[in-house]
Motif scaffolding. Structure first.
Motif, PDB file in Angstrom:
ATOM      1  N   TYR A 188     -10.609  -3.825  -5.519  1.00  0.00           N
ATOM      2  CA  TYR A 188      -9.689  -3.293  -4.514  1.00  0.00           C
ATOM      3  C   TYR A 188      -9.425  -4.231  -3.342  1.00  0.00           C
ATOM      4  O   TYR A 188      -8.276  -4.471  -2.962  1.00  0.00           O
ATOM      5  N   ASN A 189     -10.472  -4.792  -2.760  1.00  0.00           N
ATOM      6  CA  ASN A 189     -10.278  -5.539  -1.518  1.00  0.00           C
ATOM      7  C   ASN A 189      -9.492  -6.827  -1.771  1.00  0.00           C
ATOM      8  O   ASN A 189      -8.603  -7.194  -1.003  1.00  0.00           O
ATOM      9  N   ARG A 229      -5.889  -5.999  -2.430  1.00  0.00           N
ATOM     10  CA  ARG A 229      -5.148  -5.813  -1.170  1.00  0.00           C
ATOM     11  C   ARG A 229      -4.674  -7.149  -0.623  1.00  0.00           C
ATOM     12  O   ARG A 229      -3.512  -7.312  -0.250  1.00  0.00           O
ATOM     13  N   GLU A 230      -5.599  -8.077  -0.577  1.00  0.00           N
ATOM     14  CA  GLU A 230      -5.273  -9.388  -0.018  1.00  0.00           C
ATOM     15  C   GLU A 230      -4.140 -10.044  -0.818  1.00  0.00           C
ATOM     16  O   GLU A 230      -3.219 -10.630  -0.248  1.00  0.00           O
ATOM     17  N   LYS A 271      -1.804  -7.574   1.974  1.00  0.00           N
ATOM     18  CA  LYS A 271      -2.406  -6.713   2.990  1.00  0.00           C
ATOM     19  C   LYS A 271      -3.723  -7.315   3.474  1.00  0.00           C
ATOM     20  O   LYS A 271      -4.320  -8.129   2.775  1.00  0.00           O
ATOM     21  N   ARG A 279      -7.610  -7.658   4.197  1.00  0.00           N
ATOM     22  CA  ARG A 279      -8.840  -7.141   3.601  1.00  0.00           C
ATOM     23  C   ARG A 279      -9.513  -6.162   4.556  1.00  0.00           C
ATOM     24  O   ARG A 279      -9.414  -6.332   5.766  1.00  0.00           O
ATOM     25  N   ILE A 332     -11.251   2.144   4.665  1.00  0.00           N
ATOM     26  CA  ILE A 332     -10.463   2.512   3.488  1.00  0.00           C
ATOM     27  C   ILE A 332     -10.019   3.958   3.566  1.00  0.00           C
ATOM     28  O   ILE A 332      -8.878   4.295   3.302  1.00  0.00           O
ATOM     29  N   LEU A 345      -7.751   2.775  -4.508  1.00  0.00           N
ATOM     30  CA  LEU A 345      -6.396   3.349  -4.468  1.00  0.00           C
ATOM     31  C   LEU A 345      -6.447   4.860  -4.259  1.00  0.00           C
ATOM     32  O   LEU A 345      -5.615   5.431  -3.551  1.00  0.00           O
ATOM     33  N   GLU A 384      -7.777   5.535  -0.495  1.00  0.00           N
ATOM     34  CA  GLU A 384      -7.016   4.993   0.639  1.00  0.00           C
ATOM     35  C   GLU A 384      -6.205   6.075   1.359  1.00  0.00           C
ATOM     36  O   GLU A 384      -5.597   6.935   0.730  1.00  0.00           O
ATOM     37  N   SER A 423      -1.093   5.435  -2.995  1.00  0.00           N
ATOM     38  CA  SER A 423      -1.478   4.531  -1.908  1.00  0.00           C
ATOM     39  C   SER A 423      -0.439   3.452  -1.630  1.00  0.00           C
ATOM     40  O   SER A 423       0.335   3.060  -2.504  1.00  0.00           O
ATOM     41  N   THR A 479      -1.193   0.392  -1.132  1.00  0.00           N
ATOM     42  CA  THR A 479      -1.567  -0.818  -1.883  1.00  0.00           C
ATOM     43  C   THR A 479      -0.917  -0.795  -3.271  1.00  0.00           C
ATOM     44  O   THR A 479      -0.346  -1.802  -3.721  1.00  0.00           O
ATOM     45  N   ARG A 487       2.800  -1.608  -3.220  1.00  0.00           N
ATOM     46  CA  ARG A 487       3.265  -2.999  -3.121  1.00  0.00           C
ATOM     47  C   ARG A 487       3.645  -3.534  -4.507  1.00  0.00           C
ATOM     48  O   ARG A 487       4.618  -4.266  -4.661  1.00  0.00           O
TER      49      ARG A 487
END
Lengths: 604, 321
Positions: free
Chosen positions: A477-478, A481-482, A486, A488, A495, A521, A524, A533, A535, A538
């Motif tokens: 997940y993290n 995101r990056e 997005k 981290r 979250i 997800l 979030e 979510s 994320t 995107r």
């Protein structure tokens, strides 16, 4: 750029570059979803361009040229999706590889024991299992069926085969049946391996093949091969075969399941939508035959398919999506995607080829920075099983009586019997008046966490969802995101604000970088009005438009010579409501006043 | 003790210098060879430097392939097998070994040291590999490209020397990435070792007194540093690796703290060099060749057998890390 992306390159215009800088500044102070509608919609366009430039990565085709196609047939969609791009005929073809949204070195699975850490079964039990049903009150159950109907169009990794299974250790108090255990472990079959020769530049990134055509071509109805198409067609006037009752025939190889283009994981929700759009196809054939009496079976079938597929794409774009992502900017943006902005001056200034001004249909085809393909990350963010309830109220339209039924009894080989017992109309009405589940933690349907499927061992689909992302090298997940642009997160509390969830996640994962994509997800906190979510969204921003923009039949060839004038009018003038009312007029009172057919209908 | 430098937007760097930490970080699963360029401008600059070691069709030099890359595993095994029969390979490069021996003994040779080493290394792959001043210049250019001086790097790229050097090395290597890596980058460690041998030989009667295996142990050098990236945050022993940190493994510095040739060569790690047998034998033969006219005993003059070299079970050179 190297040939890894088959020569495709993203070219940003001056305006795009300028907006990119401006919005980096704006987003430093304010999130996109808190901006005024028009500014937020432009923000989405900026995100999309960034993603088009950096988040499309080719993994090779992994397949030879199609034998299902011959010259002269370029005005139709081929059964397997080949020759959609005439210059790159393998692009998006059934059997070709999934692409990636991230640079390939980012898409490498964990090695050794880390792949199973923490235990997917433990996550299934402690973070995903449904305790009480959490409904998504802005939607009806048809919305849940719809997205599965669509994903069956876009992708399938094929049915896992036995051999070299993952072995998930079980806790002493786990209630997983003893007879299903091997060496005390739960077994999960691996995704079908891609055995085609690997290009040297793939590195450590695993590849997998899509058994379906990648295109938005209604392949779930029409199939992804010439032979499947032959199976479903009636051979007369371009129509799809239906029984005397107007319903789909039974698949002779899968009893209890309808015969259609793609009928894996079959249940009543899918059967309803397939039957609905097969009726739409057959009505289109009648209408085309009336206007073009000289057309033969093949011509009628292919033209009706084009129109039907485009109508489905339109419904998805401007009805389903704003339904599940209820944000004014998104509503504006999705309508702009299909038909352009409603401002005459802006349309004139931006020009007729501009997708934002006039909509993607009819604009020039563009693959941006990589050949078109569905991506592994796209399949990951479409793991939306919490949408399914464990049970639903089946209502009779005529008497208003209702009976509570379990979903487990309306799927697989029980599907057709259930349909016959309750009837097409009543079930559509029931789906329109029941809620799906919210896409959140602790809302995974329990029947799927102990699910029997023909030819497979007992399945915990929640654990499988976790392990699939890991085995396919989708970042956790993290890092995900990056990689979608997005920031981290540093702590579990950043979250989620779901009570107790951060503590549970901390206890299981220890470090926030280990949180699985699916868990992140589902945990979030959502933007206002969103059903899933930001994320995941995107990836959605990128891929939802890409399905249209890359497809010749939605862009360069979205024209009367291909679709007919009648066809383009049909697409323009119809929507989900008109389709429902055309084929099931009894639903009129239930749909009265409904602006979006994926929102709850009137209970009569 | 590792140290960390973090300047937001500029650099995120961890330098690891003790032997145990180097081995642990090298073995950590989230520490990768491929660099994303995230973490700051310096991280991006270093990633951009390594990105050139991908050929136009996207292939990757072996030293930059990730641990789980099946091609890396296959290539490593195949090359290891090809280079395992050491004696015939050393006979193939006997003229170069003699030349190098002459350099160690006399401090001079007909050609520059680098050219001789490059040809010796190249002939381990292709019997008719021919190095020249130009090819060695190309190798030096690529080594300079990887050095931490941005202005030099800028000029090398701007002038076209970088691409020309890559093309020359690839041409000479006939598209063999392992050969390209060995003759452009890894050979530098052998050059350094032979220069150390020359310094050793200059003093007193070292050449006659020191046995080849001892000379090897004193002169074998590891690469100064090896670059990695931590994809996600993790503690590896006492070392905290923040996500997207550039990780510098100071291998040579760590080797000095643990003078085990096996350590210097990542002998027990996943990234051990496929040439772990042949390079120590080559260096020992060079020393032996240097001694040939200085009164070494007949026993000492005979060819060294591979099994006499106790470098380690799997002692790689600096060739592939």
């Amino acid at each position: 750029m190297s040939r890894r992306n088959d020569g495709f390159e993203f070219h940003a215009g001056l305006l795009q570059r300028l907006l990119d800088i401006v919005y980096r500044v704006i987003n430093f102070f304010e999130r996109w979803d808190r901006l005024p509608t028009l500014l937020a919609a432009v923000n989405l366009g900026v995100f999309r361009d960034r993603l088009r430039a950096h988040n499309l990565h080719h993994t090779g085709y992994g397949i030879g040229t199609s034998s299902d196609w011959s010259a002269g047939r370029e005005r139709w969609r081929s059964p397997d999706g080949s020759f959609n791009s005439l210059d790159h005929p393998r692009m998006g073809m059934a059997g070709s590889r999934f692409g990636r949204n991230f640079p390939l070195p980012e898409c490498v699975p964990d090695s050794g024991d880390e792949l199973l850490d923490p235990s997917p079964r433990e996550i299934s039990q402690k973070l995903l299992a449904r305790r009480t049903f959490i409904p998504a009150t802005k939607l009806n159950l048809l919305a849940a069926a719809w997205i599965q109907f669509e994903t069956h169009n876009w992708f399938s990794h094929g049915l896992p085969e036995p051999g070299n299974e993952f072995k998930i250790p079980l806790q002493p108090d786990d209630d997983w049946p003893e007879r299903q255990r091997v060496d005390g472990c739960m077994q999960i079959r691996r995704t079908l391996a891609d055995t085609t020769p690997r290009e040297t530049w793939l590195g450590a990134t695993p590849t997998f093949r899509n058994t379906n055509s990648h295109w938005w071509d209604a392949g779930q109805i029409y199939g992804s091969s010439h032979s499947r198409q032959a199976d479903i067609r009636s051979g007369t006037d371009g129509k799809i075969a239906v029984g005397p009752d107007g319903m789909l025939l039974e698949d002779p190889t899968h009893l209890g399941v309808d015969l259609t283009g793609f009928n894996d994981n079959w249940w009543v929700g899918l059967s309803l939508l397939h039957n609905l759009f097969v009726r739409e196809h057959n009505v289109l054939c009648d209408a085309l035959k009336e206007r073009y009496p000289a057309w033969h079976d093949e011509e009628l079938f292919q033209r009706a398919r084009l129109i039907n597929a485009a109508l489905i794409a339109k419904i998805h774009t401007i009805e389903w999506t704003p339904g599940i992502l209820g944000h004014p900017a998104l509503d504006f943006a999705m309508h702009a995607n299909w038909s352009g902005v409603p401002y005459r001056v802006m349309r004139a200034v931006l020009g007729k080829d501009n997708e934002a001004a006039h909509g993607i249909p009819g604009s020039p085809t563009d693959q941006h920075s990589a050949p078109y393909a569905m991506t592994e990350e796209f399949t990951s963010v479409y793991r939306l099983h919490p949408l399914l309830p464990d049970e639903m109220n089946v209502r009779r339209l005529d008497t208003g009586k209702q009976v509570c039924c379990e979903l487990v009894n309306m799927q697989g080989k029980s599907t057709r019997r259930f349909m016959e017992e309750h009837g097409f109309t009543n079930l559509l009405y029931s789906f329109g008046t029941n809620h799906p589940g919210a896409i959140r933690l602790h809302n995974f349907p329990n029947f799927l966490r102990r699910f029997e499927k023909v030819g497979q061992p007992l399945l915990d689909v929640a654990a499988i969802d976790i392990i699939r992302d890991r085995e396919r090298g989708v970042p956790r997940y993290n890092r995900f995101r990056e990689l979608v642009g997005k920031r981290r997160v540093e702590t579990f509390d950043e979250i989620t604000s779901i009570p107790g969830a951060a503590d549970k996640m901390r206890a299981i994962y220890k470090h926030v970088d280990r949180v699985d994509l699916l868990v992140g997800l589902l945990a979030e906190d959502l933007p206002e009005g969103f059903g899933f979510s930001d994320t995941a969204f995107r990836i959605f921003i990128l891929m939802a438009t890409r399905r249209l923009k890359s497809d010749r039949f939605f862009t360069d060839d979205y024209r009367p010579e291909i679709y007919t004038d009648f066809g383009l009018d049909w697409i323009n003038n119809n929507n989900m409501k008109s389709v429902l009312l055309r084929h099931v007029p009894q639903l009129g009172p239930a749909l009265e006043g409904a602006k979006n057919c994926f929102a709850p209908w009137n209970v009569l | 003790m590792a140290f960390t430098i973090t300047i937001p937007g500029i650099i995120r760097l961890v330098v690891v210098r003790t032997p145990d930490e180097v081995l642990a970080v090298n073995d950590a699963s989230m520490v990768e060879r491929s660099l994303s360029g995230r973490g700051g401008l310096v991280n991006r600059s270093v990633a951009a430097k390594l990105a050139v070691f991908r050929t136009p069709d996207g292939d990757i030099w072996p030293a930059f392939r990730d641990r789980l890359d099946p091609l890396r595993v296959a290539h490593q095994a195949a090359l290891e097998a090809a280079l395992s029969d050491v004696r015939p390979l050393l006979r193939r490069i006997a003229p170069e070994i003699a030349e190098l021996g002459g350099y160690v003994r006399d401090g001079a040779a007909d050609r520059s040291l680098g050219v001789i080493v490059q040809q010796a290394v190249g002939r381990l792959f292709f019997a008719n590999y021919t190095a020249s001043e130009k090819s060695y210049y190309a190798a030096r250019t690529l080594q300079t490209w990887l050095s931490p001086w941005p202005l030099r790097a800028f000029w090398i790229r701007r002038s076209g020397a970088l691409q020309a050097s890559l093309d020359r090395i690839m041409d000479l290597s006939r598209g063999d990435m392992a050969c390209a890596h060995a003759t452009a980058l890894a050979m530098d460690n052998i050059v350094r070792s032979i220069k150390l041998m020359r310094r050793l030989a200059r003093h007193g009667d070292n050449l006659a007194k020191i046995e080849p295996l001892d000379a090897l142990a004193q002169t074998l050098r590891a690469p100064t540093r090896v670059v990695r990236e931590a994809r996600d945050e993790r503690h590896v022993g006492p070392v905290r690796l923040r996500a997207r940190s550039l990780v510098l493994l100071a291998v040579e510095s760590a080797r000095r703290q643990r003078p085990d040739p096996g350590f210097a060569l990542f002998a027990s790690a996943w990234n051990r060099c496929p040439a772990h047998g042949v390079v120590p034998a080559l260096l020992a033969d060079v020393w032996q060749a240097a001694r040939a006219d200085t009164g070494g005993s007949p026993e000492q003059r005979r060819d060294l057998q591979t099994d006499q070299i106790p470098v380690s079970k799997n002692p790689p050179t600096a060739a592939i890390r």
